[in-house]
Design an enzyme around this catalytic site. Structure first.
Site, PDB file in Angstrom:
ATOM      1  N   ASP B   9      19.203  72.044 131.871  1.00 50.74           N
ATOM      2  CA  ASP B   9      20.253  71.179 132.419  1.00 50.74           C
ATOM      3  C   ASP B   9      21.483  71.308 131.530  1.00 50.74           C
ATOM      4  OD1 ASP B   9      21.434  69.040 133.982  1.00 50.74           O
ATOM      5  OD2 ASP B   9      21.117  67.749 132.250  1.00 50.74           O
ATOM      6  N   SER B  10      22.607  70.794 132.036  1.00 52.46           N
ATOM      7  CA  SER B  10      23.838  70.766 131.239  1.00 52.46           C
ATOM      8  C   SER B  10      23.698  69.840 130.025  1.00 52.46           C
ATOM      9  CB  SER B  10      24.993  70.283 132.110  1.00 52.46           C
ATOM     10  OG  SER B  10      24.746  68.947 132.525  1.00 52.46           O
ATOM     11  N   CYS B  72      19.370  70.643 137.334  1.00 53.75           N
ATOM     12  CA  CYS B  72      20.788  70.284 137.372  1.00 53.75           C
ATOM     13  C   CYS B  72      21.268  70.682 138.760  1.00 53.75           C
ATOM     14  CB  CYS B  72      21.506  71.086 136.285  1.00 53.75           C
ATOM     15  SG  CYS B  72      23.293  71.017 136.377  1.00 53.75           S
ATOM     16  N   GLU B 151      25.905  61.054 129.349  1.00 54.25           N
ATOM     17  CA  GLU B 151      25.867  61.970 128.193  1.00 54.25           C
ATOM     18  C   GLU B 151      26.297  61.265 126.900  1.00 54.25           C
ATOM     19  OE1 GLU B 151      24.781  65.101 127.653  1.00 54.25           O
ATOM     20  OE2 GLU B 151      24.074  65.293 129.714  1.00 54.25           O
ATOM     21  N   CYS B 183      22.278  64.282 141.535  1.00 54.71           N
ATOM     22  CA  CYS B 183      22.609  64.697 140.172  1.00 54.71           C
ATOM     23  C   CYS B 183      21.508  64.131 139.307  1.00 54.71           C
ATOM     24  CB  CYS B 183      23.977  64.145 139.745  1.00 54.71           C
ATOM     25  SG  CYS B 183      24.350  64.433 137.998  1.00 54.71           S
ATOM     26  N   HIS B 185      21.445  63.268 136.380  1.00 50.57           N
ATOM     27  CA  HIS B 185      21.850  62.198 135.471  1.00 50.57           C
ATOM     28  C   HIS B 185      21.776  60.817 136.132  1.00 50.57           C
ATOM     29  CE1 HIS B 185      23.625  65.614 133.314  1.00 50.57           C
ATOM     30  NE2 HIS B 185      23.791  64.831 132.268  1.00 50.57           N
TER      31      HIS B 185
END
Lengths: 271, 271
Positions: B9-10, B72, B151, B183, B185
């Protein structure tokens, strides 16, 4: 791929899987076989169920399907592994999708399973669940009265409601957070089962879950139907087709032309 | 197969997928890569996201994983098809599982999708949904403020709650019966999103659904880990590992030793 998905069951139970395939995968064509002359499969031996399943598949393979769905928990328990080992196209059962959905859903790791005598006796759900999540707690219960109620079209009746309450009594009060409907006939009785078990127990419908996994497998193996031609489903049964047709049209909400196919009947002396 | 599942993932978003793999597939071992030095991916071009993804996979392949999971949505939209065409092991994205779960869930055929700017701009969810069910109605909305909140570890705050209500305002009052958290996240913000959308809108968590489909694919391709050795997960990140570790330990509830791996950073001039 424009080829059809072959769906087979001991009778009308697999229609719950077929209707979910139609809803979740509206571009896919279905070949349905209900073995009404030899239903129920639940009390039969695994060897007999495997033989019946092979006979039906030999017939369905003439239509060159791209996938075979054992839309019957008893047949999945008895025949999935040997069929997967001997047939070149994907063979999908209904036990593993229900087990995976229960693992996804369950937070307490306490899962109930109801099914036919054959399915419960096989221990196939416990095996599928524990193979993935060894810590899971499984309570299993055979409900042999349910399939005949559905096959005989008496699934919306006070008799059916009573049968459900009576059969599920041992499960009430247990701390289950989900209950797997481990027989494709049981969604016909869903409202009574839900009412009996209460809101805290989620019902895992192996029919819905199997359609979802068929979608995953078609995608991952590049077997999806990309054509724009409207699918033309076909229905076969081995026994009386008038009751089959009545139930199928009521459940699917579409006209269901049925062809009759003879299968060698083995009468059960001590069912 | 005892080999690990590689999850990338990012940044920390893919931990929602990793934690679901741990819960739904407790025997499987995970190699996790969070590209924290180059997050967020959302505003970057598809070419850049594909390049970053390839660099990470080149690194992860040194550990001989049996499967790669693009945990992601932005990377799935930009890179899934080219990676599937060039890598011999299964490559699984997070968009198709979410789309399939939404189709399974939705009765009104009216589905909402929220995601990063990159994911929404790609139209990947509409494509995945309509490829299966052409009649489905899709409303999409980019929520670029969400990933930085997660993040930076500010996902449990009044600021996060406000950002959710502000971003989702255009969706409230629409007749959606489910909303895809497009997403990885977003499950960090799940309680605020659920509160804002109300009980009539089911949230489809692409993390949960992806773990479920990984289970299906491992089973159907005979890749499950059958050993009894307890898995030892490994974590890598490209940027500051102290914040990554704090968030990972809080989300996963286990100690997370992190190794740092340098990746060539490309600064965005106009993010």
């Amino acid at each position: 791929m424009q080829q059809a998905i072959a769906v087979l069951d001991s009778g009308v139970g697999g229609l719950t899987v077929a209707s979910e395939i139609m809803r979740q995968l509206p571009k896919e064509e279905i070949l349905y076989f209900g073995d009404t002359a030899r239903a129920p499969y639940g009390p039969r031996t695994p060897g007999e169920v495997l033989m019946f399943t092979r006979q039906i598949i030999d017939f369905l393979l003439l239509y060159r399907p791209k996938m075979i769905v054992l839309a019957c928990n008893t047949a999945t328990a008895a025949a999935l592994a040997p069929l997967q080992a001997s047939i070149a196209i994907p063979v999908v059962g209904v036990i593993q999708p229900g087990a995976r959905a229960a693992i996804k859903h369950s937070r307490t790791r306490s899962v109930g399973v109801i099914g036919t005598t054959g399915t419960i006796r096989s221990g196939a759900y416990e095996e599928a669940l524990r193979r993935i999540a060894p810590d899971i707690d499984v309570v299993s219960l055979a409900c042999p009265s349910f399939v005949p109620l559905v096959e005989e079209g008496r699934y919306q009746s006070e008799e059916a409601q009573l049968a459900v309450y009576e059969a599920l009594a041992p499960l009430r009060g247990l701390a289950l957070d989900c209950l797997i409907l481990g027989c494709t006939h049981y969604p016909f009785l869903r409202s009574y089962i839900a009412e009996c078990m209460g809101k805290s127990v989620a019902l895992i419908n192996s029919a819905d879950e199997t359609a979802r996994e068929i979608s995953t497998i078609l995608y991952s193996q590049h077997l999806e139907n990309r054509s724009r031609i409207k699918p033309r489903h076909r229905f076969f049964c081995s026994g009386s087709h008038s009751l089959f047709r009545t139930i199928a049209e009521s459940w699917l909400g579409i006209p269901v032309p049925v062809s009759r196919v003879d299968m060698p009947v083995i009468q059960m002396v001590n069912p």
